[in-house]
Design an enzyme around this catalytic site. Sequence first.
Site, mmCIF file in Angstrom:
data_model
loop_
_atom_site.group_PDB
_atom_site.id
_atom_site.type_symbol
_atom_site.label_atom_id
_atom_site.label_comp_id
_atom_site.label_asym_id
_atom_site.label_seq_id
_atom_site.Cartn_x
_atom_site.Cartn_y
_atom_site.Cartn_z
ATOM 1 N N HIS A 1 -4.199 64.110 -33.994
ATOM 2 C CA HIS A 1 -3.355 65.301 -33.833
ATOM 3 C C HIS A 1 -3.963 66.509 -34.540
ATOM 4 O O HIS A 1 -3.546 66.916 -35.616
ATOM 5 C CB HIS A 1 -1.936 65.064 -34.326
ATOM 6 N N GLU B 1 -2.284 61.937 -26.172
ATOM 7 C CA GLU B 1 -1.282 62.934 -26.543
ATOM 8 C C GLU B 1 -1.937 64.047 -27.354
ATOM 9 O O GLU B 1 -3.131 64.008 -27.641
ATOM 10 C CB GLU B 1 -0.158 62.280 -27.365
ATOM 11 N N ASP C 1 0.895 65.864 -38.010
ATOM 12 C CA ASP C 1 0.815 66.837 -36.922
ATOM 13 C C ASP C 1 0.593 68.256 -37.448
ATOM 14 O O ASP C 1 1.347 69.185 -37.138
ATOM 15 C CB ASP C 1 2.086 66.800 -36.062
#
Length: 346
Positions: free
Chosen positions: A282, A218, A47
Site C-alpha cells: 500500500h 489492491e 495505508d
Amino acid sequence: MPGCSWSKVAGVVALSAVFAGCSEPKGAASAQSAPTYTNPLLPSGPDPWITQVDGVYYYTHTLGDRIALWRTDNIAKLAQAERVDVWTAPETGPNGHSIWAPELHRIDGKWFLYYSATASGFTDDAHRGVFVLENAGPDPLQGEWIDRGRINTAHAGIDGTVFAYGGKRYFAYSPYTETDTSLAIAQMQDPWTLTGDETVIARPDQPWEQQGGRKIVEGPEFLAGPKGDLFLTYSASACWSDDYSLGLLHAAPGADPLDASAWKKSPQPVLKSANGVYATGHNGFFVSPDGKENWIIYHANSGPDMKCTQKRAPRIQRFDWSEDGWPQFGEPVATGVELPVPSGSR
C-alpha cells in the site's frame, strides 16, 4: 582518499559518506552532520499517504473511524508534526465504519479526500465503497469538509485514487469482481463522479498475488515515467501475509489508460519482504521539496507473522529510474538504518 568508502544499504546508495579517519577541506560541511532519518517514521500507520505541496508535506493513514492529517515541512520529523482530526465517520450510513486508505489530493485549487468505507451494520465486501470529501479552503487542516458521497463505481470496492493524464482525469480502484479483487480504471466527469465505461485492467492471476488464502490486487497508485510511460503500482496478496508485496503495471507512452490490453504486468513483485522488513505494501509517491528526488512511501511490518494490524508502520525511501525509464525501487531498507532526508528539506 585512502581509507574512505561509500556505504550501500539494501540496494539503496546512501548519499552520506563514511569518513572514519578522513579529513575534509576547511569550510566543507561534514557528511556525517547531514540530516538523516530512519524507518519507520511512526510506530503505527497502515495505508500511508503523502501529498507534498510547495515544500509542505501532508500525511494521512488508516485510523478506522476518522481521518486525520499531519503537516510538516520536514518529513523526517513526522512524529513531531502538527496533527488535526478533520473528519469523523457518521454513526450510521453507507460510510459508517472501516474508514480505510485515505488520500489527500489537490485538484483545481480545492482539496479532496478519497477514502474507503463500509456501510454501518455490515462487515462484508459487498457493502464497501470509495467516498469523497471536499474542502474549498486554502488550508486542508481547517475549513469545512463537504461530504460528496460515494463514487459511482460499477462494483463495490476499495482503495480509490485519482490521476491526470493526457488532459483527462482518471479514477483507479480495487473492485470486488469475479475474483476477490481486481484493478479498474474509469474517466472522471468531476472529482466525485465517473463517466463512461469502467475497465478492469488487471486480475490476481500470479501465484505471488494469491498468498494468505485470497486472490488480491489492491491499492493502485499512478506513477508517470520520465519518458512518458504510464505505471501503476499495486499491492498483491492478502495484507495479513508476509508475502504481501508491490506489483507493477506498465503502459507505453501515449496509451489509452482505459484500454486493458495496453497494460502489461511485471512478472515478479517490484518491492517485497527483505532485510527484516515484512509485508511491504500500500504505497504512494512524492517528490523532494526541491523537486530533484523521487520517493516512495509504503507500510510494512518490522517482524514476521505480524499480520494486518495497526502495527504496520510507514516507511519512505528514495528511488531512481533505469536508462529505459522504469522505476527501480530496490529492497526495503532495514529498520533503524540512517538515510539522508529528501533534498531541499528545511
